[in-house]
Design a protein around this motif. Structure first.
Motif, PDB file in Angstrom:
ATOM      1  N   ALA A 215       0.711  -1.181  -0.005  1.00 21.44           N
ATOM      2  CA  ALA A 215       0.054  -0.269  -0.222  1.00 21.44           C
ATOM      3  C   ALA A 215       1.085   1.235  -0.028  1.00 21.44           C
ATOM      4  CB  ALA A 215      -0.886   0.090   1.048  1.00 21.44           C
ATOM      5  N   LEU A 216       1.847   1.244   0.736  1.00 19.37           N
ATOM      6  CA  LEU A 216       2.728   2.458   0.909  1.00 19.37           C
ATOM      7  C   LEU A 216       3.604   2.785  -0.358  1.00 19.37           C
ATOM      8  CD1 LEU A 216       4.557   2.070   4.354  1.00 19.37           C
ATOM      9  CD2 LEU A 216       2.482   3.606   3.689  1.00 19.37           C
ATOM     10  N   ASP A 217       3.987   1.507  -1.180  1.00 18.72           N
ATOM     11  CA  ASP A 217       4.639   1.455  -2.321  1.00 18.72           C
ATOM     12  C   ASP A 217       3.926   2.051  -3.553  1.00 18.72           C
ATOM     13  OD1 ASP A 217       6.868   0.414  -1.354  1.00 18.72           O
ATOM     14  OD2 ASP A 217       6.444  -1.622  -2.184  1.00 18.72           O
ATOM     15  N   GLN A 218       2.537   1.747  -3.499  1.00 17.66           N
ATOM     16  CA  GLN A 218       1.573   2.269  -4.447  1.00 17.66           C
ATOM     17  C   GLN A 218       1.175   3.711  -4.077  1.00 17.66           C
ATOM     18  OE1 GLN A 218      -2.138  -0.043  -4.548  1.00 17.66           O
ATOM     19  NE2 GLN A 218      -2.826   1.230  -6.122  1.00 17.66           N
ATOM     20  N   LEU A 219       1.133   4.041  -2.855  1.00 15.40           N
ATOM     21  CA  LEU A 219       0.780   5.496  -2.327  1.00 15.40           C
ATOM     22  C   LEU A 219       1.725   6.418  -2.929  1.00 15.40           C
ATOM     23  CD1 LEU A 219      -1.072   7.354  -0.503  1.00 15.40           C
ATOM     24  CD2 LEU A 219       0.654   6.890   1.174  1.00 15.40           C
ATOM     25  N   ARG A 220       3.166   6.052  -2.839  1.00 14.04           N
ATOM     26  CA  ARG A 220       4.175   6.923  -3.378  1.00 14.04           C
ATOM     27  C   ARG A 220       4.204   6.796  -4.844  1.00 14.04           C
ATOM     28  NH1 ARG A 220       9.662   5.337  -0.156  1.00 14.04           N
ATOM     29  NH2 ARG A 220      10.220   7.409  -0.698  1.00 14.04           N
ATOM     30  N   SER A 221       3.949   5.563  -5.391  1.00 14.11           N
ATOM     31  CA  SER A 221       4.159   5.794  -6.927  1.00 14.11           C
ATOM     32  C   SER A 221       2.907   6.533  -7.674  1.00 14.11           C
ATOM     33  CB  SER A 221       4.057   4.321  -7.415  1.00 14.11           C
ATOM     34  OG  SER A 221       2.784   3.730  -7.251  1.00 14.11           O
ATOM     35  N   THR A 222       1.669   6.442  -7.038  1.00 14.34           N
ATOM     36  CA  THR A 222       0.499   7.102  -7.719  1.00 14.34           C
ATOM     37  C   THR A 222       0.110   8.473  -6.867  1.00 14.34           C
ATOM     38  OG1 THR A 222      -1.039   6.157  -5.983  1.00 14.34           O
ATOM     39  CG2 THR A 222      -0.622   4.641  -7.934  1.00 14.34           C
ATOM     40  N   GLN A 223       0.659   8.681  -5.836  1.00 16.37           N
ATOM     41  CA  GLN A 223       0.566   9.953  -5.104  1.00 16.37           C
ATOM     42  C   GLN A 223      -0.931  10.121  -5.012  1.00 16.37           C
ATOM     43  OE1 GLN A 223       2.752  13.191  -7.010  1.00 16.37           O
ATOM     44  NE2 GLN A 223       4.653  12.055  -7.370  1.00 16.37           N
ATOM     45  N   GLY A 224      -1.629   9.033  -4.582  1.00 10.44           N
ATOM     46  CA  GLY A 224      -2.991   9.390  -4.429  1.00 10.44           C
ATOM     47  C   GLY A 224      -3.111   9.075  -2.877  1.00 10.44           C
ATOM     48  N   ALA A 225      -4.355   8.312  -2.387  1.00 11.95           N
ATOM     49  CA  ALA A 225      -4.564   8.111  -1.148  1.00 11.95           C
ATOM     50  C   ALA A 225      -5.180   6.816  -0.818  1.00 11.95           C
ATOM     51  CB  ALA A 225      -5.616   9.080  -0.721  1.00 11.95           C
ATOM     52  N   TYR A 226      -4.886   6.073   0.449  1.00  9.79           N
ATOM     53  CA  TYR A 226      -5.809   4.685   0.536  1.00  9.79           C
ATOM     54  C   TYR A 226      -6.500   4.793   2.033  1.00  9.79           C
ATOM     55  CZ  TYR A 226      -1.860   3.385   3.803  1.00  9.79           C
ATOM     56  OH  TYR A 226      -0.899   3.425   4.901  1.00  9.79           O
ATOM     57  N   ASP A 227      -7.314   4.031   1.860  1.00  6.46           N
ATOM     58  CA  ASP A 227      -8.306   3.693   3.318  1.00  6.46           C
ATOM     59  C   ASP A 227      -8.188   2.345   3.584  1.00  6.46           C
ATOM     60  OD1 ASP A 227     -11.249   5.005   4.419  1.00  6.46           O
ATOM     61  OD2 ASP A 227      -9.843   3.387   5.264  1.00  6.46           O
ATOM     62  N   ARG A 228      -7.533   1.557   4.217  1.00  8.41           N
ATOM     63  CA  ARG A 228      -7.381   0.216   4.450  1.00  8.41           C
ATOM     64  C   ARG A 228      -7.427  -0.381   5.963  1.00  8.41           C
ATOM     65  NH1 ARG A 228      -4.203  -2.605   0.286  1.00  8.41           N
ATOM     66  NH2 ARG A 228      -3.868  -1.243  -1.695  1.00  8.41           N
ATOM     67  N   SER A 229      -7.750  -1.680   6.228  1.00  6.05           N
ATOM     68  CA  SER A 229      -7.661  -2.187   7.341  1.00  6.05           C
ATOM     69  C   SER A 229      -6.680  -2.937   7.649  1.00  6.05           C
ATOM     70  CB  SER A 229      -9.132  -2.670   7.704  1.00  6.05           C
ATOM     71  OG  SER A 229     -10.087  -1.818   7.545  1.00  6.05           O
ATOM     72  N   TYR A 230      -6.068  -3.068   8.952  1.00  8.35           N
ATOM     73  CA  TYR A 230      -5.199  -3.953   9.102  1.00  8.35           C
ATOM     74  C   TYR A 230      -5.133  -4.690  10.389  1.00  8.35           C
ATOM     75  CZ  TYR A 230      -2.822  -1.242   5.498  1.00  8.35           C
ATOM     76  OH  TYR A 230      -2.155  -0.821   4.344  1.00  8.35           O
ATOM     77  N   ALA A 231      -4.421  -5.772  10.734  1.00  5.75           N
ATOM     78  CA  ALA A 231      -4.438  -6.512  11.915  1.00  5.75           C
ATOM     79  C   ALA A 231      -3.020  -6.215  12.548  1.00  5.75           C
ATOM     80  CB  ALA A 231      -4.777  -7.802  11.867  1.00  5.75           C
ATOM     81  N   MET A 232      -3.261  -5.960  13.799  1.00  3.13           N
ATOM     82  CA  MET A 232      -1.769  -5.726  14.476  1.00  3.13           C
ATOM     83  C   MET A 232      -1.664  -6.045  15.886  1.00  3.13           C
ATOM     84  SD  MET A 232      -1.591  -1.425  13.401  1.00  3.13           S
ATOM     85  CE  MET A 232       0.434  -1.523  13.569  1.00  3.13           C
ATOM     86  N   ILE A 233      -0.493  -6.155  16.474  1.00  2.95           N
ATOM     87  CA  ILE A 233      -0.382  -6.859  17.840  1.00  2.95           C
ATOM     88  C   ILE A 233       0.306  -5.642  18.786  1.00  2.95           C
ATOM     89  CG2 ILE A 233       1.050  -8.355  18.978  1.00  2.95           C
ATOM     90  CD1 ILE A 233      -1.064  -9.494  17.148  1.00  2.95           C
ATOM     91  N   ARG A 234      -0.643  -5.347  19.722  1.00  3.80           N
ATOM     92  CA  ARG A 234       0.073  -4.445  20.621  1.00  3.80           C
ATOM     93  C   ARG A 234       1.074  -4.777  21.484  1.00  3.80           C
ATOM     94  NH1 ARG A 234      -3.910  -0.692  22.654  1.00  3.80           N
ATOM     95  NH2 ARG A 234      -3.353  -1.182  24.721  1.00  3.80           N
ATOM     96  N   PRO A 235       2.289  -4.067  21.573  1.00  2.08           N
ATOM     97  CA  PRO A 235       3.311  -4.695  22.118  1.00  2.08           C
ATOM     98  C   PRO A 235       2.992  -4.549  23.890  1.00  2.08           C
ATOM     99  CG  PRO A 235       4.047  -3.223  20.740  1.00  2.08           C
ATOM    100  CD  PRO A 235       2.803  -3.104  20.530  1.00  2.08           C
ATOM    101  N   VAL A 236       2.337  -3.620  24.172  1.00  5.10           N
ATOM    102  CA  VAL A 236       1.943  -3.340  25.744  1.00  5.10           C
ATOM    103  C   VAL A 236       1.120  -4.734  26.465  1.00  5.10           C
ATOM    104  CG1 VAL A 236      -0.295  -2.121  25.255  1.00  5.10           C
ATOM    105  CG2 VAL A 236       1.088  -1.799  27.353  1.00  5.10           C
ATOM    106  N   ASP A 237       0.248  -5.442  25.562  1.00  3.42           N
ATOM    107  CA  ASP A 237      -0.322  -6.229  26.346  1.00  3.42           C
ATOM    108  C   ASP A 237      -0.201  -7.683  25.363  1.00  3.42           C
ATOM    109  OD1 ASP A 237      -2.162  -5.459  24.188  1.00  3.42           O
ATOM    110  OD2 ASP A 237      -3.446  -4.647  25.693  1.00  3.42           O
ATOM    111  N   GLY A 238       0.187  -7.418  23.860  1.00  3.97           N
ATOM    112  CA  GLY A 238       0.238  -8.780  23.168  1.00  3.97           C
ATOM    113  C   GLY A 238      -1.170  -8.889  22.614  1.00  3.97           C
ATOM    114  N   GLU A 239      -2.116  -7.969  22.703  1.00  6.99           N
ATOM    115  CA  GLU A 239      -3.695  -8.273  22.000  1.00  6.99           C
ATOM    116  C   GLU A 239      -3.502  -7.967  20.804  1.00  6.99           C
ATOM    117  OE1 GLU A 239      -6.352  -6.028  24.110  1.00  6.99           O
ATOM    118  OE2 GLU A 239      -8.048  -6.374  22.804  1.00  6.99           O
ATOM    119  N   GLN A 240      -4.262  -8.807  19.849  1.00  8.81           N
ATOM    120  CA  GLN A 240      -4.544  -8.569  18.515  1.00  8.81           C
ATOM    121  C   GLN A 240      -5.532  -7.366  18.296  1.00  8.81           C
ATOM    122  OE1 GLN A 240      -4.122 -11.833  15.427  1.00  8.81           O
ATOM    123  NE2 GLN A 240      -5.990 -10.802  14.531  1.00  8.81           N
ATOM    124  N   ILE A 241      -5.270  -6.516  17.653  1.00  6.76           N
ATOM    125  CA  ILE A 241      -6.434  -5.375  17.228  1.00  6.76           C
ATOM    126  C   ILE A 241      -6.582  -5.149  15.932  1.00  6.76           C
ATOM    127  CG2 ILE A 241      -5.805  -4.150  19.543  1.00  6.76           C
ATOM    128  CD1 ILE A 241      -4.557  -2.131  17.931  1.00  6.76           C
TER     129      ILE A 241
END
Length: 794
Positions: A215-241
């Motif tokens: 998404a970042l590569d496409q953002l820089r190449s097209t100079q447009g915008a994006y709106d996406r959803s991601y799964a992440m792991i919080r370091p503070v408690d290991g919870e997936q958000i």
């Protein structure tokens, strides 16, 4: 180059000129000549000041224009006439400048109009003995106001991110660095405002880290915008958000920037909704399968019966036995097995015992020419459609299948699934209809409930944001123009939630929803858009209509019955008149208009709400207005004994009025209990300083007394609550109010005890000096009490 540095260099150059052209012992007329020839015409404000007396020796034309005085008038003035500090403070600063101990100052100066202007002053001695000061003055009033505005904006942005669980970020690709706002750090569970871009990828689950890189590569190449959803792991408690991130790219600086929002609860809600939908579909599929199986068995049995009828003369006894078996079977299958004529009355020739369970009629009441008409039991809104569908099926030689409503003997309405077919003789003549009717009321109710939950707000009953977003898309058509949008924001909802609880907040939302329903015309759709926001969509409307509806909403809130919490709302609207206009930009325009109105009325609405909370407190407890005003009078009197400035006197006065505002959230039974409180009751009562703190902190007009409210039950020895503060860490205003509040409480009638004489109360205050109360303040209080005639024995 900044203004301060530019003026500093100018001053230094001028001082250097003085040093070069005015050697020690130079004549005064040389200084005056240099002033008249050069400095009088300079655009910078300049003054020559006598160090000892403070008299203004000279003021150039820029100074005259700035202060609004003539040259002659200024030569008759002393610098103390302009500087609003005390004469002693001004004289001390002159001496520091003459000795070159300090040459830069920021002072409040009063000009001829009476206006106070904040100025930067660079002041140096013009000779070795420091008898004359040369001062360069720069007006920084607007700059300081702009700085304060920027600081307040950043504070509001930080609070807004915290309340909405939002954050913003920047990726500087050239430096390989990521910057995270406080809101972003909270959502992601990190404690670093600056990270390397590479380290940020460690926060994503592996598959989503790769998606983010793409998404970042496409953002820089097209100079447009994006709106996406991601799964992440919080370091503070290991919870997936789960987060939703929107981004744009600045090609000139090679920087990506954007926002992120925690959507974990939203994802869980979607999963739960999908699970419920699948469960309902599975039950429905099972019911259909069972129904088909029953119909198959029934068809086979009915076929057997028809074959048996053809052999009636040969095996009458066998047919009679099969009839009895069929009747028993029909009476035990789930639903109504039937045989009827194809006439508008649906005259029943045979009906099974399931009729009792579904419609409440015995089979004998429904069969034969004299029986009750089954057609009359079909809901009047569905009756014609059932007849038409049956006739279409018969004409096409197909089986009938339909869902419709029936009305039971007791008037109850039920949903049924009817599966049947026509029975024909050898010549192709229709003999009768046969089929099975199954009760599907529970399934229908579950489907309706699921549909309602999917598209309605559970608190207000209005349409929810999911429905409205689809409605916005569907309505964005030329035939809907002009398309109006009205955005509504409920004032004071957070304060009500913090003070009276979320149930009171929900009631406030429900009252607002009713106002919107009354104001919204039938062609419009009202929805709950967010926590305290509502959106109304109005196709084929006009600006005048939008303005009238908006005013009706405001008036409706103002006239809503006051249950202790007044109702008010900020309203903004916008109109899409041409198809090429972006509907999202129209929505943003309506939202901006709503926020502008909210900011303009914020102080008034919140002050009204606080006044309402004070009335609520007075109604549910012994905290009368007389008590509050008496406490305020004493607290201000004690503060004046300390020679506090006006700003601190105002703080003490407001704190005395609002220190117990948190008690609005305490049950009335605890507030007015005549005896001692239990341990659990005391724990509830001890929450009121924190509740009051949240109420005040939610209002910019009251935020400056929030800490005092939270600390008014702290003790000098650290044994108070809620935080156990000690001595000078307790705000001064809270220490003052604590003394007079204790004095007033001891000398006033309370539900749990009678008042004590004022002399005993004063002695008790003195006895608690150094333990409960600030000893210095106690001494001041005792002196004030001895000198005052305002406190009388009660």
């Amino acid at each position: 180059m900044s203004d301060s540095l530019r003026y500093l260099l100018t001053a230094a150059c001028l001082v250097l000129v003085f040093a070069l052209i005015l050697p020690v012992g130079a004549a005064a007329d040389s200084l005056e000549a240099f002033w008249d020839d050069v400095l009088d015409y300079h655009g910078t404000v300049m003054l020559l000041i006598d160090t000892e007396s403070g008299r203004i020796l000279a003021a150039n034309q820029a100074a005259q224009a700035f202060y609004g005085y003539s040259e002659a008038a200024m030569r008759r003035m002393r610098i103390e006439d302009l500087n609003t500090l005390s004469p002693e403070q001004v004289a001390a600063e002159r001496r520091r400048a003459a000795a070159s101990q300090r040459n830069y100052f920021v002072f409040p100066h009063r000009v001829a109009s009476g206006e106070i202007r904040t100025v930067e002053v660079h002041s140096w001695p013009t000779d070795d003995d420091g008898s004359v000061l040369f001062s360069i003055i720069h007006d920084v009033t607007q700059r300081l106001k702009a700085q304060e505005t920027l600081i307040q904006y950043n504070q509001r942005l930080t609070r807004a991110e915290s309340l909405a669980q939002l954050g913003h970020w920047e990726l500087h690709f050239q430096e390989g660095v990521a910057y995270l706002s406080e809101g972003a750090q909270t959502v992601l569970g990190v404690d670093e405002a600056v990270m390397s871009i590479a380290d940020t990828f460690d926060l994503f689950v592996p598959d989503h880290a790769a998606e983010r890189q793409d998404a970042l590569d496409q953002l820089r190449s097209t100079q447009g915008a994006y709106d996406r959803s991601y799964a992440m792991i919080r370091p503070v408690d290991g919870e997936q958000i789960y987060i939703r991130s929107a981004a744009e790219y600045d090609a000139e600086r090679d920087i990506a920037f954007g926002t992120l929002m925690d959507i974990t609860e939203y994802q869980a809600m979607l999963a739960t909704t999908e699970h419920n939908r699948n469960a309902i579909l599975a039950v429905a599929a099972l019911a259909v399968a069972l129904m088909l199986a029953v119909i198959f068995v029934l068809s086979r049995l009915l076929k057997t019966r028809r074959e048996s009828a053809q052999r009636l003369l040969e095996s009458h006894n066998q047919l009679s036995q099969q009839e009895q078996q069929l009747q028993r079977f029909m009476n035990n299958i789930p639903g109504i097995a039937y045989r009827c004529l194809n006439n508008p009355q649906w005259t029943m020739l045979f009906v099974s015992g399931g009729l009792v369970d579904i419609l409440g009629y015995h089979p004998d009441e429904m069969t034969g020419e004299d029986g009750h008409s089954f057609a009359q039991q079909i809901h009047e809104a569905d009756r014609q459609a059932v007849w038409t569908t049956w006739q279409d099926a018969l004409e096409g030689g197909k089986a009938f299948s339909g869902e419709y409503r029936v009305r039971a003997k007791d008037g109850a309405v039920r949903w049924v699934l009817d599966q049947g077919e026509g029975v024909w003789d050898a010549d192709g003549r229709l003999l009768y209809l046969e089929g099975l009717i199954i009760d599907i009321t529970s399934r229908k109710q579950a489907e309706e409930q699921l549909e309602f939950m999917s598209f309605h707000d559970t608190v207000t009953g209005l349409k929810n944001r999911t429905f409205m977003e689809q409605q916005l898309t569907d309505s964005d058509e030329p035939n809907q123009l002009p398309l109006g949008l009205i955005m509504v924001d409920v004032n004071g909802l957070k304060m009500v939630n913090d003070s009276l609880g979320h149930r009171a907040g929900d009631e406030m939302l429900q009252r607002t929803a009713k106002v919107l329903e009354r104001a919204c015309p039938t062609k419009g759709t009202a929805s709950r858009w967010g926590g305290d926001e509502f959106l109304i969509l109005l196709p084929a409307t006009s600006a005048d209509e939008l303005n009238q509806i908006s005013q009706d909403i405001i008036n409706g809130c103002a006239s809503d019955p006051d249950d202790g919490v007044p109702l008010s709302a900020a309203v903004g609207f916008a109109l899409k008149q041409r198809h090429h206009e972006d509907l999202q930009e129209v929505l943003a325009t309506a939202e901006d208009a709503m926020y502008q109105q909210k900011m303009s009325q914020a102080s008034s609405s919140k002050n009204t709400l606080v006044a309402s909370l004070q009335r609520t407190l007075a109604e549910k407890s012994h905290e009368t207005e007389e008590h509050a005003r008496r406490l305020q009078t004493w607290a201000v009197a004690l503060a004046r004994e300390l020679s506090l400035p006006p700003s601190q006197l105002n703080e003490v006065a407001l704190l005395a009025l609002l220190h117990d505002i948190g008690k609005v959230a305490i049950p009335e039974a605890i507030l007015n209990k005549p005896g001692p409180l239990s341990k659990d009751e005391k724990a509830v009562m001890d929450q009121h300083p924190e509740i009051g703190y949240r109420i005040a902190a939610a209002s910019p007009d009251l935020a400056f007394v929030a800490e005092g409210i939270r600390a008014h039950h702290e003790r000098w020895d650290g044994a108070g609550y809620p935080r156990g503060l000690r001595q000078d860490t307790i705000p001064l205003a809270a220490r003052i109010v604590a003394i007079v509040d204790a004095f007033e409480a001891m000398t006033s009638q309370r539900p749990y005890r009678d008042p004590i004489p004022t002399a005993e109360a004063v002695a008790e205050i003195a006895a608690c000096s150094g333990s409960q109360f600030d000893p210095a303040l106690v001494q001041t209080f005792l002196q004030w009490y001895e000198q005052s005639n305002k406190v009388q024995e009660r």
